[in-house]
Design a protein around this motif. Structure first.
Motif, short mmCIF file in Angstrom:
data_model
loop_
_atom_site.label_atom_id
_atom_site.label_comp_id
_atom_site.label_asym_id
_atom_site.label_seq_id
_atom_site.Cartn_x
_atom_site.Cartn_y
_atom_site.Cartn_z
N MET A 1 41.12 43.20 29.94
CA MET A 1 41.87 43.83 31.00
C MET A 1 40.99 44.09 32.22
O MET A 1 41.47 44.01 33.35
N LYS A 2 39.69 44.41 31.95
CA LYS A 2 38.78 44.68 33.05
C LYS A 2 38.61 43.44 33.94
O LYS A 2 38.57 43.54 35.16
N GLY A 3 38.48 42.27 33.35
CA GLY A 3 38.33 41.02 34.10
C GLY A 3 39.57 40.74 34.95
O GLY A 3 39.47 40.23 36.07
N PHE A 4 40.74 41.07 34.40
CA PHE A 4 42.00 40.89 35.14
C PHE A 4 42.02 41.76 36.39
O PHE A 4 42.42 41.31 37.46
N LYS A 6 39.44 42.89 38.08
CA LYS A 6 38.48 42.35 39.04
C LYS A 6 39.10 41.16 39.79
O LYS A 6 38.93 41.02 40.99
N ASP A 7 39.81 40.32 39.06
CA ASP A 7 40.46 39.15 39.68
C ASP A 7 41.51 39.59 40.69
O ASP A 7 41.57 39.06 41.80
N ILE A 8 42.34 40.54 40.31
CA ILE A 8 43.39 41.06 41.21
C ILE A 8 42.75 41.69 42.44
O ILE A 8 43.17 41.46 43.57
#
Length: 188
Positions: A1-4, A6-8
């Motif tokens: 979820m953390k990577g998501f 960052k992407d957003i």
């Protein structure tokens, strides 16, 4: 979820940056032009910056012993139509592909030039080297003009060697719609 997340976040920053750049670009463009609408009357004289640069061109050319003669400046739509017909429905050679309202001359943003030789005759010889430096005076004038911000008709597909114009980033379509460059140099 953390990577998501960052992407957003990265995408939001990119979209915002693009929006800011788009806004600034359009804001700067708006400061360069005046929108008069399609009912704007056609200019009757050269744009002041074009006129100033034309005078500078003549002066700079004279310092290298080239006598430049301005043969045409602003044309009415009627005059442009008549030129367009030359070589088509009228006799002579085709000299333009621009119809009435389709030439930068119609908007006070173009000039045509020729040379005056040592006998005082106006000549259209693009090979003439009156200052005897081994270079065509015609092309020397075109180079000076380009340094001053003009576009030269000799660089286009249809070779129009006498033609110089300053379009200020405006297309013929934009000019036809009433957009005009400001009378003074844009602030950088």
């Amino acid at each position: 979820m953390k990577g998501f997340r960052k992407d957003i976040t990265a995408w939001i920053i990119i979209v915002l940056a693009v929006a800011v750049i788009f806004y600034l670009y359009n804001h700067l463009q708006a400061n360069r032009y005046i929108d008069h609408g399609e009912d704007e009357p056609m200019p009757e004289e050269l744009h002041p910056i074009v006129e100033e640069k034309t005078e500078t061109l003549i002066e700079k050319a004279s310092t290298i012993n080239i006598n430049v003669v301005i043969t045409d400046t602003v044309r009415t739509k009627k005059e442009q139509r008549e030129l367009y017909e030359q070589g088509r429905s009228e006799g002579g050679q085709v000299v333009t592909h621009a119809r009435g309202g389709e030439s930068y001359h119609n908007y006070g943003l173009a000039i045509d030039y020729a040379l005056r030789n040592h006998d005082g005759d106006i000549i259209w010889d693009t090979n003439y080297d009156g200052n005897n430096n081994g270079e065509s005076d015609w092309f020397e004038v075109a180079d000076i003009a380009k340094e001053l911000g003009f576009k030269w008709g000799g660089d286009g597909n249809f070779k129009d060697y006498p033609h110089l114009q300053m379009d200020f980033g405006l297309s013929i379509n934009q000019l036809q719609q009433g957009l005009r460059p400001k009378k003074e140099a844009p602030e950088e």
